[in-house]
Write an enzyme that holds these catalytic residues in place. Structure first.
Site, mmCIF file in Angstrom:
data_model
loop_
_atom_site.group_PDB
_atom_site.id
_atom_site.type_symbol
_atom_site.label_atom_id
_atom_site.label_comp_id
_atom_site.label_asym_id
_atom_site.label_seq_id
_atom_site.Cartn_x
_atom_site.Cartn_y
_atom_site.Cartn_z
ATOM 1 N N LEU A 19 4.812 6.815 -0.956
ATOM 2 C CA LEU A 19 6.039 6.128 -0.577
ATOM 3 C C LEU A 19 6.279 4.952 -1.509
ATOM 4 O O LEU A 19 5.499 4.691 -2.412
ATOM 5 C CB LEU A 19 5.934 5.646 0.880
ATOM 6 N N LEU A 36 0.465 6.365 -0.105
ATOM 7 C CA LEU A 36 0.946 7.393 0.829
ATOM 8 C C LEU A 36 2.085 8.203 0.226
ATOM 9 O O LEU A 36 2.725 8.984 0.927
ATOM 10 C CB LEU A 36 1.423 6.733 2.133
ATOM 11 N N SER A 63 0.795 -1.229 0.000
ATOM 12 C CA SER A 63 0.000 0.000 0.000
ATOM 13 C C SER A 63 0.827 1.278 0.000
ATOM 14 O O SER A 63 0.271 2.379 0.029
ATOM 15 C CB SER A 63 -0.905 0.000 1.239
ATOM 16 N N GLU A 64 2.141 1.175 -0.064
ATOM 17 C CA GLU A 64 2.995 2.339 0.147
ATOM 18 C C GLU A 64 2.731 3.486 -0.825
ATOM 19 O O GLU A 64 2.755 4.664 -0.433
ATOM 20 C CB GLU A 64 4.475 1.916 0.065
ATOM 21 N N VAL A 65 2.496 3.171 -2.115
ATOM 22 C CA VAL A 65 2.352 4.254 -3.086
ATOM 23 C C VAL A 65 1.120 5.113 -2.810
ATOM 24 O O VAL A 65 1.058 6.266 -3.243
ATOM 25 C CB VAL A 65 2.308 3.708 -4.532
#
Length: 266
Positions: free
Chosen positions: A141, A139, A135-137
């Site tokens: 990231l 945020l 899920s980083e992208v």
């Protein structure tokens, strides 16, 4: 207040490392990361440990990084941010290179870095409701520190999809992709689903298991050439002359359990 991380015996030869922050869905922060590194070091020196099980209390394996921690990190200097990221990278490396077998039991959400923890374990058993997400992208990231382990587990092609889209990966799809080795059946607990794998692991020589892990880690992606073949011959020759292999061969020929096998394994 309960400890956020527990290292506890679960059965003969089996120890559990338990994320115990169910109130925040077992999200991890810098303190939990430091505690996990320390407890992995402690576990590696337990003489009676033959299998380490990574699991969590509550509905979810882990929601990934604690947002309050990430908010604090946004105010860090570049040097502080690098040191913070290096601690997570160290945790992942310690888990990936843990000398004994490791087994992750995953229920509910395993997002971001939590997916990375699962990818570092030798075996993953998931509940039917488990769901994974890079899920980083979302945020702004990237899943940088977990990327080596995720790429190894999913392969670059599938990693391109899930790292870029941040789609949910249902348990069944995670099994198809190779991230999960075994799914619990409907109505079956994670412990029940994992029992056959645990029994299989405990039947095997502890020294051989550690050597097999090292073999996989060091031989994967190496070209098959003279030095590799010589290395493989050296490794089996050294093990064959050892006490564990001598006991294992004798036990097989005498049709009896080897000395390391607990009667409860049968």
């Amino acid at each position: 207040m309960s400890e956020p991380l527990l290292l506890r015996p679960a059965a003969p030869g089996v120890w559990e490392l338990v994320l115990n922050r169910p109130g925040c869905h077992n999200a991890f922060d810098d303190a939990l990361i430091a505690a996990m590194i320390q407890q992995l070091d402690n576990a590696a020196h337990l003489l009676d440990l033959r299998l380490l099980v990574l699991r969590s209390m509550g509905r979810h394996f882990s929601a990934g990084a604690d947002l309050a921690w990430m908010q604090r990190a946004a105010g860090y200097s570049r040097r502080q941010n690098l040191a913070d990221a290096e601690q997570l990278a160290l945790l992942l490396r310690r888990l990936d290179q843990f000398p004994g077998p490791t087994l992750a039991l995953v229920q509910g959400a395993a997002y971001g870095g939590a997916l990375g923890l699962a990818a570092c374990c030798d075996l993953v058993v998931a509940a039917a409701d488990a769901r994974f997400c890079l899920s980083e992208v979302r945020l702004g990231l990237i899943p940088a520190t977990i990327a080596p382990y995720v790429l190894r587990a999913l392969g670059p092609r599938q990693a391109r999809r899930y790292m870029l889209t941040a789609e949910l990966i249902p348990a069944r799809e995670a099994e198809r992709l190779g991230l999960v080795h075994l799914l619990a059946e409907p109505g079956q607990s994670l412990d029940e689903a994992a029992t056959p794998l645990i029994r299989a692991l405990l039947r095997n020589g502890p020294v051989a298991l550690a050597a097999a892990k090292q073999l996989i880690r060091e031989f994967a992606y190496r070209p098959i050439n003279g030095p590799l073949i010589e290395d493989s011959a050296r490794r089996i020759a050294e093990l064959r002359a050892g006490a564990e292999a001598q006991e294992g061969i004798s036990a097989f020929l005498q049709k009896r359990p080897p000395a390391w096998e607990d009667e409860d394994v049968h």
